[in-house]
Enzyme design. Structure first.
Site, PDB file in Angstrom:
ATOM      1  N   TRP A 100       0.835  -1.210   0.000  1.00 46.99           N
ATOM      2  CA  TRP A 100       0.000   0.000   0.000  1.00 46.99           C
ATOM      3  C   TRP A 100       0.864   1.252   0.000  1.00 46.99           C
ATOM      4  O   TRP A 100       0.563   2.216  -0.707  1.00 46.99           O
ATOM      5  CB  TRP A 100      -0.977  -0.008   1.175  1.00 46.99           C
ATOM      6  CG  TRP A 100      -1.932  -1.168   1.122  1.00 46.99           C
ATOM      7  CD1 TRP A 100      -2.054  -2.175   2.023  1.00 46.99           C
ATOM      8  CD2 TRP A 100      -2.898  -1.459   0.089  1.00 46.99           C
ATOM      9  NE1 TRP A 100      -3.026  -3.067   1.621  1.00 46.99           N
ATOM     10  CE2 TRP A 100      -3.549  -2.657   0.444  1.00 46.99           C
ATOM     11  CE3 TRP A 100      -3.254  -0.820  -1.105  1.00 46.99           C
ATOM     12  CZ2 TRP A 100      -4.560  -3.233  -0.342  1.00 46.99           C
ATOM     13  CZ3 TRP A 100      -4.254  -1.389  -1.896  1.00 46.99           C
ATOM     14  CH2 TRP A 100      -4.901  -2.578  -1.511  1.00 46.99           C
ATOM     15  N   ASP A 167      -1.888   6.572   6.312  1.00 49.06           N
ATOM     16  CA  ASP A 167      -2.907   5.642   5.825  1.00 49.06           C
ATOM     17  C   ASP A 167      -3.193   4.672   6.972  1.00 49.06           C
ATOM     18  O   ASP A 167      -2.377   3.809   7.288  1.00 49.06           O
ATOM     19  CB  ASP A 167      -2.361   4.900   4.588  1.00 49.06           C
ATOM     20  CG  ASP A 167      -3.320   3.820   4.081  1.00 49.06           C
ATOM     21  OD1 ASP A 167      -4.405   3.643   4.671  1.00 49.06           O
ATOM     22  OD2 ASP A 167      -2.969   3.143   3.085  1.00 49.06           O
ATOM     23  N   LYS A 191     -12.353  -1.931   6.450  1.00 51.94           N
ATOM     24  CA  LYS A 191     -11.536  -2.797   7.297  1.00 51.94           C
ATOM     25  C   LYS A 191     -11.990  -2.728   8.751  1.00 51.94           C
ATOM     26  O   LYS A 191     -12.146  -3.758   9.389  1.00 51.94           O
ATOM     27  CB  LYS A 191     -10.056  -2.410   7.197  1.00 51.94           C
ATOM     28  CG  LYS A 191      -9.535  -2.370   5.769  1.00 51.94           C
ATOM     29  CD  LYS A 191      -8.653  -3.539   5.412  1.00 51.94           C
ATOM     30  CE  LYS A 191      -8.393  -3.710   3.925  1.00 51.94           C
ATOM     31  NZ  LYS A 191      -7.844  -2.549   3.251  1.00 51.94           N
TER      32      LYS A 191
HETATM   33  C1  PLP Z   1      -7.113  -2.072   1.937  1.00 50.91           C
HETATM   34  C2  PLP Z   1      -6.108  -1.030   2.053  1.00 50.91           C
HETATM   35  C3  PLP Z   1      -5.998   0.019   1.120  1.00 50.91           C
HETATM   36  C4  PLP Z   1      -6.841   0.091  -0.129  1.00 50.91           C
HETATM   37  O1  PLP Z   1      -8.122   0.473   0.189  1.00 50.91           O
HETATM   38  P1  PLP Z   1      -9.237   0.695  -0.946  1.00 50.91           P
HETATM   39  O2  PLP Z   1     -10.337   1.296  -0.140  1.00 50.91           O
HETATM   40  O3  PLP Z   1      -9.560  -0.649  -1.499  1.00 50.91           O
HETATM   41  O4  PLP Z   1      -8.706   1.620  -1.965  1.00 50.91           O
HETATM   42  C5  PLP Z   1      -5.049   0.991   1.333  1.00 50.91           C
HETATM   43  N1  PLP Z   1      -4.236   0.954   2.396  1.00 50.91           N
HETATM   44  C6  PLP Z   1      -4.313  -0.027   3.311  1.00 50.91           C
HETATM   45  C7  PLP Z   1      -3.390  -0.009   4.483  1.00 50.91           C
HETATM   46  C8  PLP Z   1      -5.241  -1.050   3.177  1.00 50.91           C
HETATM   47  O5  PLP Z   1      -5.317  -2.032   4.082  1.00 50.91           O
END
Ligand code: PLP
Length: 354
Positions: A100, A167, A191
């Site tokens: 990511w 993030d 998540k």
């Molecule tokens: C799942 C995830 C993403 C991507 O998320 P989307 O909503 O599918 O774009 C980005 N960063 C992390 C840490 C993730 O776990």
């Protein structure tokens, strides 16, 4: 029978939230209308989004500290470029701790120069690099707090004199941190917060307005703040279910309470991984994630037996990501300690059988 859901994302939500969410689809707050068939500008929905913003700041202890909350679309992946669009004038610094981060770096490079301060790519991201300092001459520093795929998590965040962007897609609302150290936090809902569709962005307003480029409306944080996340139709269902999940968390005792619960689950999980000779953890011990535990069998001949035992016990979603292999037990907020114990029991039963 309800399964023990260790899915990495979209993932488990609290049962009571699912129940309330399904009621809202048929009849939202006894209004005679469904949540998903009313105007997003009507008072009932404006109340939802206002409460969602308020409770998010409350949970993170960021009220009255200059932060704004947005609920946007396009997932965390859109934030990879939106952060750069709004904040990268010349150079940004990144910590590369996984796929990511890698993707965020790729997008930022479209807007300016990227300084990769440190990376654990050389060992397939099984640890968090610590030997770096955040420079003062970048527009911002970007990191990924929890690496969903590799099962590592940043435990100590370094001091920074420049804005810090994080993030937190896979560990938002899961642990007790000083969130005021961050100037922009983003997370896809799916998540730890709600169903896919909404992305929460918590942003310190004072960091905006410093780049010279023109920013298209849908990419413009300032505009989204001015329009209260309603420049266009927001993802109403995802926002509502996120609100229900945040209410659930608040009733549970908030971040401090869930921090304790998540630590307990992680201890139970990792103890089994370490004590059982049939398993080996993937991530460096000091960097282990409380959210996603990654591990492998030491003897692959046991794969089929282990997996059929998991199935029998109703354990779902523990297959590892294709870039790591093995297994990954995602233990997000709504996953109970009992579910972890069921998985651990299967692992120890495998040892007696082997
Ligand atoms: C799942 C995830 C993403 C991507 O998320 P989307 O909503 O599918 O774009 C980005 N960063 C992390 C840490 C993730 O776990």
């Amino acid at each position: 029978m309800k399964k023990h859901n260790f899915s990495a994302g979209p993932c488990i939500l609290p049962q009571e939230v699912l129940l309330q969410a399904s009621e809202s689809i048929m009849d939202f707050n006894q209004s005679g209308l469904s949540l998903i068939e009313i105007s997003h500008r009507s008072k009932p929905f404006v109340d939802v989004i206002d409460e969602a913003k308020d409770i998010a700041l409350d949970l993170l202890n960021l009220k009255n500290k200059g932060y704004q909350v947005l609920f946007l679309q396009g997932g965390a992946s859109t934030q990879f470029l939106m952060t750069a669009y709004n904040l990268l004038e010349t150079k940004a610094s990144f910590l590369n701790t996984g796929s990511w981060s890698d993707k965020a770096i790729k997008e930022a490079k479209l807007f300016g120069s990227v300084n990769e301060l440190a990376s654990s790519k050389d060992s397939n991201f099984n640890y968090i690099p610590k030997d770096y300092t955040i420079p003062s001459d970048s527009d911002y520093f970007h990191c990924t707090s929890n690496n969903t795929i590799f099962g590592t998590q940043i435990k100590d965040f370094k001091e920074s004199s420049i804005p810090v962007i994080c993030d937190m897609s896979s560990d938002i609302f899961s642990r007790d941190l000083d969130f005021s150290k961050f100037d922009l936090i983003y997370a896809g809902a799916q998540k730890n917060m709600g169903p896919a569709g909404a992305t929460i962005v918590i942003i310190k307003e004072e960091i905006l307005g410093k780049v010279t480029r023109n920013i298209p409306s849908m990419m413009n944080y300032k505009l989204m703040i001015d329009k209260s996340s309603m420049f266009n139709t927001p993802p109403v269902f995802s926002i509502y279910v996120s609100l229900l999940t945040m209410r659930w968390l608040k009733n549970l005792g908030g971040i401090k309470a869930i921090d304790e619960i998540n630590k307990t689950k992680a201890i139970v999980m990792y103890s089994e991984i370490d004590l059982n000779p049939l398993f080996k953890g993937y991530a460096a011990i000091e960097d282990r994630s409380t959210m996603n535990a990654t591990f492998n069998l030491t003897n692959n001949d046991l794969k089929d037996t282990f997996e059929s035992m998991l199935k029998e016990a109703g354990v779902n979603g523990v297959n590892g990501h294709r870039s790591v292999g093995g297994y990954r037990a995602s233990m997000y907020n709504a996953l109970s300690l009992d579910s972890v114990k069921v998985l651990v029991e299967v692992m120890s039963e495998l040892e007696t059988k082997a």
